[in-house]
Design a protein around this motif. Structure first.
Motif, mmCIF file in Angstrom:
data_model
loop_
_atom_site.group_PDB
_atom_site.id
_atom_site.type_symbol
_atom_site.label_atom_id
_atom_site.label_comp_id
_atom_site.label_asym_id
_atom_site.label_seq_id
_atom_site.Cartn_x
_atom_site.Cartn_y
_atom_site.Cartn_z
ATOM 1 N N CYS A 145 16.702 -1.260 -0.715
ATOM 2 C CA CYS A 145 15.925 -0.816 0.341
ATOM 3 C C CYS A 145 14.440 -0.506 -0.414
ATOM 4 C CB CYS A 145 16.170 0.395 0.907
ATOM 5 S SG CYS A 145 16.400 2.029 -0.335
ATOM 6 N N TRP A 146 14.293 -0.875 -1.546
ATOM 7 C CA TRP A 146 12.762 -0.298 -2.053
ATOM 8 C C TRP A 146 12.786 -1.091 -3.600
ATOM 9 C CZ3 TRP A 146 8.558 -0.305 0.289
ATOM 10 C CH2 TRP A 146 7.529 0.109 -0.527
ATOM 11 N N VAL A 147 11.550 -1.392 -4.026
ATOM 12 C CA VAL A 147 11.402 -1.685 -5.406
ATOM 13 C C VAL A 147 10.303 -1.333 -5.819
ATOM 14 C CG1 VAL A 147 12.797 -3.911 -5.473
ATOM 15 C CG2 VAL A 147 10.504 -4.103 -4.684
ATOM 16 N N ASP A 148 10.165 -0.891 -7.195
ATOM 17 C CA ASP A 148 8.772 -0.364 -7.963
ATOM 18 C C ASP A 148 8.712 -0.921 -9.320
ATOM 19 O OD1 ASP A 148 9.977 1.444 -9.487
ATOM 20 O OD2 ASP A 148 9.591 3.028 -7.880
ATOM 21 N N GLY A 156 12.453 2.645 3.386
ATOM 22 C CA GLY A 156 12.283 1.757 2.656
ATOM 23 C C GLY A 156 11.336 0.441 2.886
ATOM 24 N N PHE A 157 11.983 -0.623 2.871
ATOM 25 C CA PHE A 157 10.828 -1.869 3.005
ATOM 26 C C PHE A 157 10.513 -1.716 4.498
ATOM 27 C CE2 PHE A 157 13.695 -3.781 -0.232
ATOM 28 C CZ PHE A 157 12.983 -3.835 -1.249
ATOM 29 N N GLY A 158 9.222 -2.341 4.759
ATOM 30 C CA GLY A 158 8.878 -2.509 5.991
ATOM 31 C C GLY A 158 8.872 -4.020 6.438
ATOM 32 N N ARG A 159 8.975 -4.824 5.408
ATOM 33 C CA ARG A 159 9.319 -6.274 5.349
ATOM 34 C C ARG A 159 10.123 -6.803 4.166
ATOM 35 N NH1 ARG A 159 4.664 -10.858 6.651
ATOM 36 N NH2 ARG A 159 6.010 -12.333 7.513
ATOM 37 N N ARG A 160 11.049 -7.561 4.448
ATOM 38 C CA ARG A 160 11.754 -8.255 3.441
ATOM 39 C C ARG A 160 12.318 -9.635 3.582
ATOM 40 N NH1 ARG A 160 16.699 -4.461 2.705
ATOM 41 N NH2 ARG A 160 17.594 -6.034 1.354
ATOM 42 N N GLY A 161 12.578 -10.522 2.528
ATOM 43 C CA GLY A 161 13.125 -11.834 3.196
ATOM 44 C C GLY A 161 12.091 -12.800 3.418
ATOM 45 N N ALA A 162 10.836 -12.500 3.328
ATOM 46 C CA ALA A 162 9.880 -13.437 3.602
ATOM 47 C C ALA A 162 9.030 -13.681 2.390
ATOM 48 C CB ALA A 162 8.884 -12.672 4.617
ATOM 49 N N CYS A 197 1.505 -3.952 0.223
ATOM 50 C CA CYS A 197 1.818 -4.294 1.593
ATOM 51 C C CYS A 197 1.597 -5.935 1.915
ATOM 52 C CB CYS A 197 0.929 -3.581 2.635
ATOM 53 S SG CYS A 197 1.005 -1.694 2.541
ATOM 54 N N LEU A 198 2.301 -6.280 2.440
ATOM 55 C CA LEU A 198 2.289 -7.888 3.053
ATOM 56 C C LEU A 198 2.271 -7.830 4.470
ATOM 57 C CD1 LEU A 198 2.665 -10.773 1.754
ATOM 58 C CD2 LEU A 198 5.069 -10.618 2.493
ATOM 59 N N ASP A 199 1.203 -8.526 5.180
ATOM 60 C CA ASP A 199 0.809 -8.244 6.361
ATOM 61 C C ASP A 199 0.802 -7.102 6.872
ATOM 62 O OD1 ASP A 199 0.333 -11.265 6.337
ATOM 63 O OD2 ASP A 199 2.603 -11.364 6.976
ATOM 64 N N GLY A 200 0.209 -6.160 6.156
ATOM 65 C CA GLY A 200 0.109 -4.769 6.629
ATOM 66 C C GLY A 200 1.544 -3.773 6.589
ATOM 67 N N GLU A 201 2.579 -4.369 6.083
ATOM 68 C CA GLU A 201 3.846 -3.853 6.048
ATOM 69 C C GLU A 201 4.196 -3.525 4.647
ATOM 70 O OE1 GLU A 201 5.742 -2.642 8.313
ATOM 71 O OE2 GLU A 201 4.912 -3.745 10.140
ATOM 72 N N PRO A 202 4.794 -2.214 4.280
ATOM 73 C CA PRO A 202 5.149 -1.839 2.611
ATOM 74 C C PRO A 202 6.367 -2.844 2.276
ATOM 75 C CG PRO A 202 5.990 -0.255 4.336
ATOM 76 C CD PRO A 202 5.219 -1.192 5.148
ATOM 77 N N VAL A 203 6.030 -3.139 1.135
ATOM 78 C CA VAL A 203 7.001 -4.259 0.472
ATOM 79 C C VAL A 203 7.317 -3.527 -1.193
ATOM 80 C CG1 VAL A 203 6.444 -6.153 1.844
ATOM 81 C CG2 VAL A 203 5.269 -5.759 -0.287
ATOM 82 N N ALA A 204 6.408 -2.733 -1.762
ATOM 83 C CA ALA A 204 6.747 -2.503 -3.054
ATOM 84 C C ALA A 204 5.915 -1.454 -3.504
ATOM 85 C CB ALA A 204 6.665 -3.522 -4.154
ATOM 86 N N ALA A 214 8.982 2.352 4.157
ATOM 87 C CA ALA A 214 8.475 2.206 5.675
ATOM 88 C C ALA A 214 9.043 3.390 6.363
ATOM 89 C CB ALA A 214 9.036 1.078 6.058
ATOM 90 N N GLU A 215 8.308 3.508 7.717
ATOM 91 C CA GLU A 215 8.670 4.562 8.634
ATOM 92 C C GLU A 215 10.106 4.218 9.028
ATOM 93 O OE1 GLU A 215 6.946 7.063 8.945
ATOM 94 O OE2 GLU A 215 5.138 6.480 7.697
ATOM 95 N N ASN A 216 10.735 5.238 9.596
ATOM 96 C CA ASN A 216 12.043 5.028 10.210
ATOM 97 C C ASN A 216 11.802 3.941 11.448
ATOM 98 O OD1 ASN A 216 13.813 6.793 8.726
ATOM 99 N ND2 ASN A 216 13.185 8.423 9.995
ATOM 100 N N GLY A 217 12.933 3.259 11.549
ATOM 101 C CA GLY A 217 12.948 2.367 12.694
ATOM 102 C C GLY A 217 12.387 0.884 12.276
ATOM 103 N N ALA A 218 11.703 0.594 10.960
ATOM 104 C CA ALA A 218 11.162 -0.498 10.727
ATOM 105 C C ALA A 218 12.340 -1.571 10.734
ATOM 106 C CB ALA A 218 10.369 -0.332 9.384
ATOM 107 N N PHE A 219 13.414 -1.068 10.226
ATOM 108 C CA PHE A 219 14.563 -2.115 10.160
ATOM 109 C C PHE A 219 15.885 -1.628 10.772
ATOM 110 C CE2 PHE A 219 13.580 -5.843 8.062
ATOM 111 C CZ PHE A 219 12.676 -5.418 6.893
#
Length: 248
Positions: free
Chosen positions: A16-19, A136-142, A58-65, A2-7
């Motif tokens: 911070c990331w998975v692939d 890294g992640f734009g969304r996590r824990g959802a 992406c999940l709801d537009g946010e990168p997750v993997a 994700a872009e800086n500041g997403a978390f």
């Protein structure tokens, strides 16, 4: 990533990331898109392609993997986890000093950041990410996003010592809320299973998730069991990449 500041600013050692490295990315898109509700964006730049992002999920537009197309059939079909670091070169030196190995030395990925691959003393492979433009992640824990990484190892005390030295603040520091645990291989898997990291994705209902995995051509590797961090089932997609479903 994700872009800086997403978390909030991450501590060193926070996942911070998975692939997933797959032979058939299109099949992976169909499987994970239906299982988790992911949408996908193809790599738009040479830097993204160099980062291994065949497609970004992406999940709801946010990168997750990311789903990565394997360039060599001998490469394993696996999910990998990356840990945040502000200084990949310094961290890889500490990994070597602690008895681990550096599989791929830190290397820049355009202006996105720097990546590396390492292995702990027991042989479990993990990634490092030093952020540039991508954190890294734009969304996590959802539901449908990363929620936990469990290291299955032969010696949990040795693992705690190794990772506790590398990632002390993230694991044991004040106000730490780690999403990275350690367990003996034999607790869940056959004793001959190599040490490895298992990526967990959050779901609202493990039973429903298992039914979807089966319908999509995946397999149940370990039926649901209770862990300290929730109800877990280990599955694999239609290409053999293993991961876990986590209900809390």
């Amino acid at each position: 990533m994700a872009e800086n500041g997403a978390f909030e600013k991450r501590r060193e050692g926070v996942p911070c990331w998975v692939d997933a490295h797959l032979s058939d990315v299109e099949a992976g898109k169909r499987f994970y898109g239906e299982l988790f509700g992911w949408t996908f964006q193809d790599a738009e730049t040479e830097e993204e392609a160099a980062a291994g992002e065949s497609v970004r999920a992406c999940l709801d537009g946010e990168p997750v993997a990311a789903l990565v197309r394997k360039t060599d059939g001998r490469m394993p079909t696996v999910w990998s986890v990356y840990f945040h670091t502000p200084d990949a070169a310094a961290l890889t030196a500490r990994i070597r000093a602690g008895g681990g190995q550096v599989v791929t030395p830190p290397h820049p990925v355009g202006d996105l950041g720097s990546a590396a691959l390492a292995a702990d003393p027991d042989g479990a492979v993990f990634g490092l990410w030093q952020p540039g433009r991508r954190t890294g992640f734009g969304r996590r824990g959802a539901p449908g996003a990363f929620a936990w990484a469990e290291l299955y190892t032969r010696d949990t005390e040795a693992a705690n010592a190794f990772y506790g030295d590398l990632f002390h603040d993230a694991l044991f520091g004040p106000d730490a809320s780690p999403d990275f645990g350690r367990a003996r291989v034999s607790d869940v898997f056959p004793a001959e299973m190599p040490p490895h990291f298992l990526v967990h994705f959050l779901v609202e209902d493990v039973a429903a998730g298992l039914a979807t995995v089966a319908r999509l051509g995946g397999r149940v590797r370990v039926p649901p069991f209770e862990a300290s961090y929730g109800r877990v089932a280990v599955v694999s997609d239609g290409q053999g990449a293993s991961f876990a479903l986590l209900q809390r």
